[in-house]
Design a protein around this motif. Sequence first.
Motif, PDB file in Angstrom:
ATOM      1  N   GLY A  78       0.925  -1.068   0.078  1.00  0.00           N
ATOM      2  CA  GLY A  78       0.008  -0.004   0.005  1.00  0.00           C
ATOM      3  C   GLY A  78       0.834   1.036   0.022  1.00  0.00           C
ATOM      4  N   GLN A  79       1.609   0.547  -0.185  1.00  0.00           N
ATOM      5  CA  GLN A  79       2.889   2.397  -0.461  1.00  0.00           C
ATOM      6  C   GLN A  79       3.555   2.854  -1.346  1.00  0.00           C
ATOM      7  OE1 GLN A  79       6.131   1.413   2.624  1.00  0.00           O
ATOM      8  NE2 GLN A  79       4.033   1.412   4.615  1.00  0.00           N
ATOM      9  N   GLY A  80       4.284   4.270  -1.219  1.00  0.00           N
ATOM     10  CA  GLY A  80       4.774   4.427  -2.742  1.00  0.00           C
ATOM     11  C   GLY A  80       5.944   5.708  -2.127  1.00  0.00           C
ATOM     12  N   GLY A  81       6.486   6.291  -3.050  1.00  0.00           N
ATOM     13  CA  GLY A  81       7.460   6.701  -3.194  1.00  0.00           C
ATOM     14  C   GLY A  81       8.268   6.483  -2.201  1.00  0.00           C
ATOM     15  N   LEU A  82       9.378   7.386  -1.146  1.00  0.00           N
ATOM     16  CA  LEU A  82       9.997   7.645  -0.363  1.00  0.00           C
ATOM     17  C   LEU A  82       9.596   6.941   0.685  1.00  0.00           C
ATOM     18  CD1 LEU A  82      12.985   8.797   0.423  1.00  0.00           C
ATOM     19  CD2 LEU A  82      11.976  10.258   1.636  1.00  0.00           C
ATOM     20  N   ALA A  83       8.493   6.709   1.555  1.00  0.00           N
ATOM     21  CA  ALA A  83       7.944   5.766   2.148  1.00  0.00           C
ATOM     22  C   ALA A  83       8.073   4.372   1.657  1.00  0.00           C
ATOM     23  CB  ALA A  83       6.742   6.121   2.242  1.00  0.00           C
TER      24      ALA A  83
END
Length: 205
Positions: A151-156
Amino acid sequence: HLLMTQHNYTQRPDLEIIINNPGQSFRLHQHDYPSPLAKLNYHPEYELHLITDSQGILYIGDCIEEFYPGNLCLIGPNIPHTWISRLRTRTEVPGRDVALQFTQESIGMKGGQCPPEYAELEALLLESRFGLIFGGAGQQEAIDLLLDLKGQGGLAAFATFLKLMSILANKCDARRAVSSQYSPSLSDKSTRWMDTIFAELSENV
């Protein structure tokens, strides 16, 4: 009587072409079993692989052994691998496989230019050339982080990826899957050996 999938497990390993998720340094996907993706394959990417449900026989290089739910493995480049579930009374295992695939280049480890903090990750990836099967106190934490990535994207997402690798390197017990004599060679001799093993597996799993 054990229900078998329709795949031909005497086939030689297929080269899997992997394209990273858009905007990310890795590919994360989950699929059911049976699936066109659930077959003997190899690829130049590293693969962290989780079995969420069912038990059966895993094949990693020259390793053949039982797997159970929670089986978590890190497979180095070009090692043939697959998992064959015993389906028994059902015909499908929804979401059985979660796979995280990446290269050293895609995560910023180009030509020795990576930060010194990557030393633990470099050691982990070097050891994965033997295939690693994880257990111990950190295993469930690693599984939870792998599932959180969906469920995550980008820097996270990249931060979670690095935390996951740190847990695997420092808090999990890891044992080698393949023998020290194993070479991921796809020569005619190696593939004839695979044909024999998978013929036996298809009859006895």
